[in-house]
Design an enzyme around this catalytic site. Structure first.
Site: not given
Ligand code: 26V
Length: 723
Positions: A369, A560-561, A566, A667, A671
Site C-alpha cells: 500500500h 484525507k490524512r 498530499k 480512495t 468517493k
C-alpha cells in the site's frame, strides 16, 4: 408516553412485514435488554435497542450463511488487517437490508427520528485512513458478492484519536468508542486462543531422529474473539469480522501470584491487556515498537490458530489447506503470519520444510500500500529475537534457502544478494517485512495501475525480475452502498429512477447514465440534490464552527490524512494567493468555500504546523468583510468516516493533488467522483484511472508526471528558485 395499540407492532398479523418484526424486536430490546420503560428511554437506549434488533436479524442470517459454508466445505477468503475503519454501522446495515426507509417511517409513527438516532452511534475508528477504510469496503463487497470471507483484526479499546482544534492547533483526545458498549459485537469465549511470547528455543531430536525445535519458557496471553456481522446488500449472506482482544491467561495469573503478591499479579494482568488497548497512529517516528510487534504477532497467532481450528473440523491432513484458505495480507503489518504458518506446519504438524513452504506460498497473497521508504516496516533483529525467537530462526532459514536460489541465478552478484535479503545489515540489523511478504506469497499486488508499475520498477525491481509473474495490480475500490446509496440517498434515487437499481451491486452499470448527461431535467435534479447536500453541510459548519458558508459558492474540498506528500500546504498557499487577488486586485473570481479535514499523526510536527496554518489563514479570511461573499475557508475538525459521509455528497471540487508517484491509490478520490464532484488532480494513484473513466475533458489535470518528478528530484533546489 404510551404506545397506542394501532401502532404496536404485530397487531395486524395478516400483513406483518420484516420491518414489523424489526420494530417488535426493538421494543423488546428496549424493555428486556435496556430495562427501560418507553417514557424513560433515552436516545442512547433507543439507538442501542434498534441496533440490537438489527443485529438479531444479521446474526440469524449469519448462522445460515456459516452453516452453508461449513457444510459445503468451501474455500474461504481470510482478510488479515490490523486496521478496519468501519465508521457507523446502523444506517448501512439497514440500507443493505433494504429497510431504511420503511424503518424510518415506522419509527416516525412512534415519534422517533431515525436520522437523529443513527447519529448517536460513535464511529468504530479502528484504522488510520485509506488502508483501514479499504479493508472495511472490501468486507462489504465480499459479502455482497456472496464470497465466503472472514475479516480478522484487533478489537482496540481506543481507535484513532479524536481531534480537537484549540487555538488553531490539533489536540488529540482518546477515542473510547466502547464507552456505552457496542451493540454490534458478540464475544466468543469458546474460541479463545492462547498466544506465546518471549521465551527461548531448544533444539532436540524426536523419536524418529529428526531435529525438532521447541519454543519454551514463554509468557502466555489469551486472545478473546469478538464477532461483528458483515451484511451483504441484496442477498442473504452475512459474513463475519472477528476481532481479537487480549486477556491475561489463567496460568499466567498463577505464575504472577507465585512470584509476587495479589496486587502485582493484577498489575501484570493489566499490562498484558494493553496489547489490544490502542490503535497505533501511523506516525512519522514509531515509538514503543515492542508493543507494536507484540500486537502484530498476537493478532496473527490468534487468527492462524482460528483458521486451523476451522480447517481441522473437515480435514485430517494439511494437504487441502491451499484449496480451502486464501489468506490476504493487508500490507506488511500481518506479514509475521508467514513465519507463524511455517512454525505451525514444521514444529507442530511435523511437515518437511519444503512441503510446508509449498503450502505457505500457495496460501498467502500480499497487498502493498505504499512506496514511501519511511513507511516500510523493518523490525530490529534484536527486538525480534527477544519477542519471537523461534520466528527469527525460521526467517533466517527462509532467507538462506531464498538467497541460495538467487545465487543460483545470479552467481557472484553480491550487491543483488544484499538488496534482496530479508535481513538488512545497516543502518541497523533488521528484518525487512516487505521482503518476507513477497517471498512467502504467491501474488503481490499494488493498489492502482501506476503504483503497481512503480512497485516493479522502483520499489523492488530485483524481485520483479526474479519472479515477474508474481507481481500484479488490483486497483482499489469503494463500496457504492455506503458511499452513494446510504450517504446520498437523493442522488441514488435519481439514478435508480433512470437506469434501475442494478448499479447498486454492479457499478459498471452506471455507464447507462451517460445518455442522461445532456438531459436538462436530470441536470436540474442533480443540481437541486447537490444544493440540498451543500445546505446540510453548511448547517453543520454553522453549528460547529459558526462560519457562514454561502451554498451557491463552489465547495472545494480536500479531506484525507495530513501528510506533506498530499500537499495540503500547497492548497492553503493557493488559498492565500486567491485571498490577496480578491482583496488587493479586486479580481472577479467565482465564490469559493475551501474545506479541509485531516488528522495529523501525533508526533508529526510539520503536519501539525500545517493544520495551525490552515486554521489561522481561515480566521484571517473569514473575518475580512472585503472577501466575505467571495471566499471562505474552514478546517472541519475530527475528520472521520461519518463526517466524510456528510462532506463528500456536498462537494463540487475534489482535491487530489499529491506529488505524482507518491499516493499509492487514494480512495477518497473515487468517493467524490461517485457523488458527482469534479476532480482537480495530478496523474497519481487511481486518479489516472478515474481520468480514463470520466474522460480528460471532465478532469482538471495539473502538475508534473511521475517521470518528470523523478527527473527533477535529483536537481530541484527550491531555495535557488526564489524571487
Ligand atoms: C504511512 C506513513 C507513516 C509514517 C510516515 C510516512 C508514511 C507514509 C505513508 C504511509 C501509508 C502506509 C500504508 C497506507 O495506509 N497506504 C494507503 O493505502 C490506501 C489503500 O490502498 C491507498 O489508497 C493510499 O494511497 C495509501 O497511502
Amino acid at each position: 408516553m404510551s404506545i397506542s395499540t394501532e401502532i404496536t407492532p404485530g397487531s395486524d398479523h395478516s400483513k406483518r412485514t420484516d420491518v414489523d418484526w424489526l420494530i417488535e424486536r426493538f421494543l423488546g430490546h428496549l424493555k428486556y435488554t435496556r430495562a427501560k420503560d418507553w417514557a424513560y428511554a433515552t436516545s442512547m437506549d433507543q439507538y442501542l435497542a434498534l441496533s440490537l434488533a438489527v443485529r438479531d436479524v444479521l446474526f440469524e442470517r449469519k448462522i445460515i450463511t456459516q452453516l452453508t459454508h461449513t457444510r459445503g466445505d468451501v474455500k474461504r477468503v481470510y482478510y488479515l488487517s490490523l486496521e478496519y475503519l468501519l465508521g457507523q454501522m446502523l444506517r448501512c446495515s439497514l440500507v443493505n437490508l433494504g429497510w431504511y426507509e420503511s424503518c424510518r417511517e415506522r419509527l416516525e409513527r412512534l415519534g422517533l427520528d431515525l436520522d437523529e438516532l443513527r447519529d448517536i452511534e460513535p464511529d468504530a475508528g479502528l484504522g488510520n485512513g485509506g488502508l483501514g477504510r479499504l479493508a472495511a469496503c472490501y468486507l462489504d463487497s465480499l459479502a455482497t458478492l456472496d464470497m465466503p470471507a472472514l475479516g480478522y483484526g484487533i478489537r482496540y479499546e481506543y481507535g484513532i484519536f479524536d481531534q480537537e482544534i484549540v487555538n488553531g492547533w490539533q489536540v488529540e483526545r482518546p477515542d473510547y468508542w466502547l464507552r456505552f458498549g457496542s451493540p454490534w459485537e458478540i464475544v466468543r469465549p469458546e474460541f479463545a486462543c492462547p498466544v506465546r511470547l518471549f521465551g527461548r528455543v531448544e533444539h532436540r531430536t524426536d523419536a524418529a531422529g529428526r531435529p525438532r525445535s521447541l519454543w519454551t519458557g514463554c509468557r502466555l496471553v489469551m486472545g478473546l474473539p469478538y464477532d461483528i456481522p458483515i451484511p451483504s446488500c441484496g442477498t442473504g449472506t452475512v459474513n463475519l469480522l472477528r476481532l481479537w482482544s487480549a486477556r491475561a491467561s489463567e496460568s499466567f495469573d498463577l505464575n504472577a501470584f507465585n512470584r509476587g503478591g495479589y496486587l502485582e499479579a493484577v498489575q501484570e494482568q493489566a499490562l498484558t491487556e494493553t496489547i489490544s488497548k490502542v490503535l497505533y497512529p501511523s506516525d512519522a517516528v514509531e515509538k514503543n515498537r515492542e508493543l507494536r510487534l507484540i500486537q502484530q504477532y498476537f493478532f496473527v497467532a490468534c487468527t492462524l490458530s482460528d483458521i486451523f481450528r476451522r480447517y481441522d473440523k473437515n480435514h485430517d491432513t494439511v494437504d487441502e489447506l491451499p484449496n480451502k484458505a486464501a489468506i490476504q495480507l493487508n500490507d506488511t503489518h500481518p506479514a509475521v503470519a508467514i513465519s507463524e504458518m511455517m512454525r505451525i506446519l514444521v514444529d507442530e504438524r511435523a511437515l518437511r520444510w519444503e512441503r510446508a513452504w509449498e503450502i505457505t506460498q500457495a496460501v498467502f497473497g500480499y497487498t502493498n500500500h505504499t512506496l514511501m521508504p519511511e513507511a516500510l516496516e523493518i523490525w530490529p533483529v534484536s527486538l525480534f529475537e527477544r519477542v519471537l525467537p523461534r520466528h527469527l530462526e525460521i526467517i533466517y532459514d527462509i532467507n538462506q534457502r531464498f538467497l541460495d536460489d538467487v545465487r543460483r541465478r545470479y552467481s557472484g552478484d553480491s550487491g543483488r544478494i544484499q538488496r534482496m535479503s530479508l535481513i538488512q545489515e545497516s543502518p541497523f540489523k533488521g528484518v525487512r517485512m516487505a521482503h518476507l511478504a513477497i517471498v512467502g506469497s504467491h501474488t503481490v499486488n499494488g493498489v492502482a495501475k501506476l503504483h503497481s508499475d512503480l512497485i516493479r520498477s522502483r520499489l523492488v525491481p530485483d524481485f520483479a525480475e526474479f519472479w515477474p509473474e508474481r507481481f500484479t495490480g488490483v486497483t482499489n475500490g469503494v463500496t457504492p452502498r455506503r458511499w452513494l446509496l446510504a450517504c446520498n440517498s437523493a442522488l441514488a434515487g435519481a439514478i435508480t429512477r433512470r437506469i434501475g437499481d442494478g448499479w447498486i451491486r454492479d457499478l459498471d452499470q452506471l455507464r447507462r447514465l451517460e445518455p442522461f448527461a445532456d438531459d436538462p431535467e436530470f441536470q436540474k435534479e442533480f443540481q437541486q440534490i447537490k444544493r440540498q447536500n451543500k445546505q446540510r453541510l453548511a448547517e453543520w459548519i454553522g453549528r460547529k464552527l459558526a462560519i457562514p458558508t454561502p451554498i451557491d459558492a463552489m465547495f472545494d474540498v480536500q479531506v484525507k490524512r495530513l501528510h506533506e506528500y498530499k500537499r495540503q500546504l500547497m492548497n492553503i498557499l493557493q488559498v492565500i494567493i486567491r485571498y490577496h487577488r480578491i482583496r488587493d486586485e479586486r479580481a472577479d473570481l467565482p465564490p469559493r468555500v475551501v474545506l479541509f479535514g485531516a488528522k495529523a499523526a501525533p508526533s508529526y510536527h510539520h503536519a501539525k504546523l500545517i493544520i495551525k496554518l490552515i486554521n489561522d489563514v481561515g480566521r484571517t479570511i473569514n473575518t475580512d468583510p472585503r472577501v466575505a461573499d467571495r471566499l471562505r475557508v474552514a478546517f472541519l475538525p475530527n475528520y472521520r468516516v461519518s463526517l466524510a459521509e456528510l462532506i463528500i455528497p456536498a462537494a463540487d471540487l475534489s482535491e487530489q493533488i499529491s506529488t505524482a508517484g507518491t499516493e499509492a491509490s487514494g480512495t477518497g478520490n473515487m468517493k467524490f467522483a461517485l457523488n458527482g464532484a469534479l476532480t482537480i488532480g495530478t496523474l497519481d494513484g487511481a486518479n489516472v484511472e478515474i481520468r480514463d473513466a470520466v474522460g480528460a475533458d471532465n478532469f482538471f489535470l495539473f502538475g508534473l508526471t511521475e517521470q518528470e518528478v523523478a527527473y527533477y528530484r535529483s536537481t530541484y533546489q527550491p531555495w535557488q528558485l526564489g524571487t
